[in-house]
Scaffold this motif. Structure first.
Motif, PDB file in Angstrom:
ATOM      1  N   LEU A  78      -5.044   2.813  59.791  1.00 42.21           N
ATOM      2  CA  LEU A  78      -6.378   2.012  59.832  1.00 42.21           C
ATOM      3  C   LEU A  78      -6.199   0.988  58.673  1.00 42.21           C
ATOM      4  O   LEU A  78      -5.821   1.119  57.641  1.00 42.21           O
ATOM      5  N   GLN A  79      -6.229  -0.512  59.091  1.00 40.52           N
ATOM      6  CA  GLN A  79      -6.046  -1.312  58.200  1.00 40.52           C
ATOM      7  C   GLN A  79      -7.330  -2.242  58.005  1.00 40.52           C
ATOM      8  O   GLN A  79      -7.225  -3.468  57.762  1.00 40.52           O
ATOM      9  N   VAL A  80      -8.406  -1.680  58.195  1.00 39.66           N
ATOM     10  CA  VAL A  80      -9.816  -2.527  58.047  1.00 39.66           C
ATOM     11  C   VAL A  80     -10.663  -1.872  56.763  1.00 39.66           C
ATOM     12  O   VAL A  80     -10.580  -0.682  56.330  1.00 39.66           O
ATOM     13  N   ASP A  81     -11.278  -2.946  56.386  1.00 40.90           N
ATOM     14  CA  ASP A  81     -12.326  -2.723  55.215  1.00 40.90           C
ATOM     15  C   ASP A  81     -13.220  -1.506  55.434  1.00 40.90           C
ATOM     16  O   ASP A  81     -13.857  -1.521  56.553  1.00 40.90           O
ATOM     17  N   GLN A  82     -13.365  -0.284  54.915  1.00 41.08           N
ATOM     18  CA  GLN A  82     -14.159   0.986  55.077  1.00 41.08           C
ATOM     19  C   GLN A  82     -15.604   0.449  55.093  1.00 41.08           C
ATOM     20  O   GLN A  82     -16.250   1.023  56.012  1.00 41.08           O
ATOM     21  N   GLN A  83     -16.171  -0.410  54.433  1.00 39.91           N
ATOM     22  CA  GLN A  83     -17.351  -0.636  54.229  1.00 39.91           C
ATOM     23  C   GLN A  83     -17.812  -1.641  55.744  1.00 39.91           C
ATOM     24  O   GLN A  83     -18.704  -1.154  56.293  1.00 39.91           O
ATOM     25  N   GLN A  84     -16.961  -2.569  55.999  1.00 42.30           N
ATOM     26  CA  GLN A  84     -17.154  -3.225  57.048  1.00 42.30           C
ATOM     27  C   GLN A  84     -16.978  -2.362  58.546  1.00 42.30           C
ATOM     28  O   GLN A  84     -17.836  -2.300  59.420  1.00 42.30           O
ATOM     29  N   LEU A  85     -16.124  -1.454  58.454  1.00 40.90           N
ATOM     30  CA  LEU A  85     -15.844  -0.446  59.292  1.00 40.90           C
ATOM     31  C   LEU A  85     -17.149   0.514  59.577  1.00 40.90           C
ATOM     32  O   LEU A  85     -17.768   0.636  60.718  1.00 40.90           O
ATOM     33  N   ALA A  86     -17.822   0.840  58.445  1.00 42.08           N
ATOM     34  CA  ALA A  86     -19.031   1.799  58.557  1.00 42.08           C
ATOM     35  C   ALA A  86     -20.243   0.856  59.067  1.00 42.08           C
ATOM     36  O   ALA A  86     -20.985   1.393  59.883  1.00 42.08           O
ATOM     37  N   GLU A  87     -20.114  -0.553  58.750  1.00 38.50           N
ATOM     38  CA  GLU A  87     -21.260  -1.196  59.308  1.00 38.50           C
ATOM     39  C   GLU A  87     -21.081  -1.452  60.957  1.00 38.50           C
ATOM     40  O   GLU A  87     -22.103  -1.484  61.579  1.00 38.50           O
ATOM     41  N   ALA A  88     -19.723  -1.572  61.157  1.00 35.80           N
ATOM     42  CA  ALA A  88     -19.577  -1.999  62.526  1.00 35.80           C
ATOM     43  C   ALA A  88     -19.922  -0.566  63.338  1.00 35.80           C
ATOM     44  O   ALA A  88     -20.749  -0.636  64.386  1.00 35.80           O
ATOM     45  N   TRP A  89     -19.688   0.517  63.054  1.00 35.98           N
ATOM     46  CA  TRP A  89     -20.091   1.921  63.451  1.00 35.98           C
ATOM     47  C   TRP A  89     -21.854   1.855  63.469  1.00 35.98           C
ATOM     48  O   TRP A  89     -22.415   2.391  64.397  1.00 35.98           O
ATOM     49  N   ALA A  90     -22.412   1.696  62.370  1.00 34.30           N
ATOM     50  CA  ALA A  90     -23.859   1.815  62.331  1.00 34.30           C
ATOM     51  C   ALA A  90     -24.537   0.678  63.308  1.00 34.30           C
ATOM     52  O   ALA A  90     -25.506   1.002  63.980  1.00 34.30           O
ATOM     53  N   ARG A  91     -24.090  -0.326  63.758  1.00 31.59           N
ATOM     54  CA  ARG A  91     -24.429  -1.416  64.753  1.00 31.59           C
ATOM     55  C   ARG A  91     -24.030  -0.709  65.968  1.00 31.59           C
ATOM     56  O   ARG A  91     -24.903  -0.731  67.112  1.00 31.59           O
ATOM     57  N   THR A  92     -22.878  -0.209  66.472  1.00 31.47           N
ATOM     58  CA  THR A  92     -22.472   0.398  67.840  1.00 31.47           C
ATOM     59  C   THR A  92     -22.905   1.838  67.991  1.00 31.47           C
ATOM     60  O   THR A  92     -23.234   1.781  69.237  1.00 31.47           O
ATOM     61  N   LEU A  93     -22.786   2.886  67.101  1.00 35.34           N
ATOM     62  CA  LEU A  93     -23.188   4.219  67.718  1.00 35.34           C
ATOM     63  C   LEU A  93     -24.392   4.250  68.109  1.00 35.34           C
ATOM     64  O   LEU A  93     -24.718   4.839  69.189  1.00 35.34           O
ATOM     65  N   PRO A  94     -25.482   3.597  67.768  1.00 35.25           N
ATOM     66  CA  PRO A  94     -26.843   3.596  68.396  1.00 35.25           C
ATOM     67  C   PRO A  94     -26.995   3.251  69.947  1.00 35.25           C
ATOM     68  O   PRO A  94     -27.780   3.816  70.572  1.00 35.25           O
ATOM     69  N   THR A  95     -25.912   2.411  70.282  1.00 32.59           N
ATOM     70  CA  THR A  95     -25.932   1.986  71.677  1.00 32.59           C
ATOM     71  C   THR A  95     -25.350   2.853  72.658  1.00 32.59           C
ATOM     72  O   THR A  95     -25.535   2.995  73.823  1.00 32.59           O
TER      73      THR A  95
END
Length: 115
Positions: free
Chosen positions: A7-24
């Motif tokens: 995994l080569q992405v910023d962990q905080q950005q990843l958490a934010e992407a998950w927070a946006r996507t998971l509810p969908t």
């Protein structure tokens, strides 16, 4: 190109992407919180709260094995703030359902995590 697909992405950005996507991918009445794990850069902590009269809260550890695959572990199940036996059929069914949704969320984020 290296053989290890990490995994080569910023962990905080990843958490934010998950927070946006998971509810969908969850039931509309369920609530989800996603946080970066402070100890491990490839781990997210996922909390899902069920709606309705059961008031269950599920905590999962979501570990990126590589840039595409996640390993999901159930950490804890609570009801109204008290630990409950997660071996019951009802809880196991909910856990299986949420694990499936978490994997679905990871799939939707492949373009973000696999560059």
């Amino acid at each position: 190109m290296s053989k290890k697909d990490s995994l080569q992405v910023d962990q905080q950005q990843l958490a934010e992407a998950w927070a946006r996507t998971l509810p969908t991918v969850l039931n509309t009445s369920d609530r989800a919180e996603v946080q970066a794990d402070e100890a491990e850069a490839n781990v997210l902590r996922v909390h899902i709260a069920t709606a309705g009269r059961n008031n269950y809260g599920f905590d999962f550890k979501c570990t990126y094995v590589d840039s595409r695959e996640v390993k999901v572990d159930l950490v804890d199940v609570e009801r109204d703030g008290d630990n409950v036996d997660e071996r019951t059929d009802v809880i196991q069914t909910l856990v299986d359902d949420y694990v499936r949704h978490i994997h679905e969320c990871a799939q939707q984020l492949h373009s973000f995590t696999h560059s």
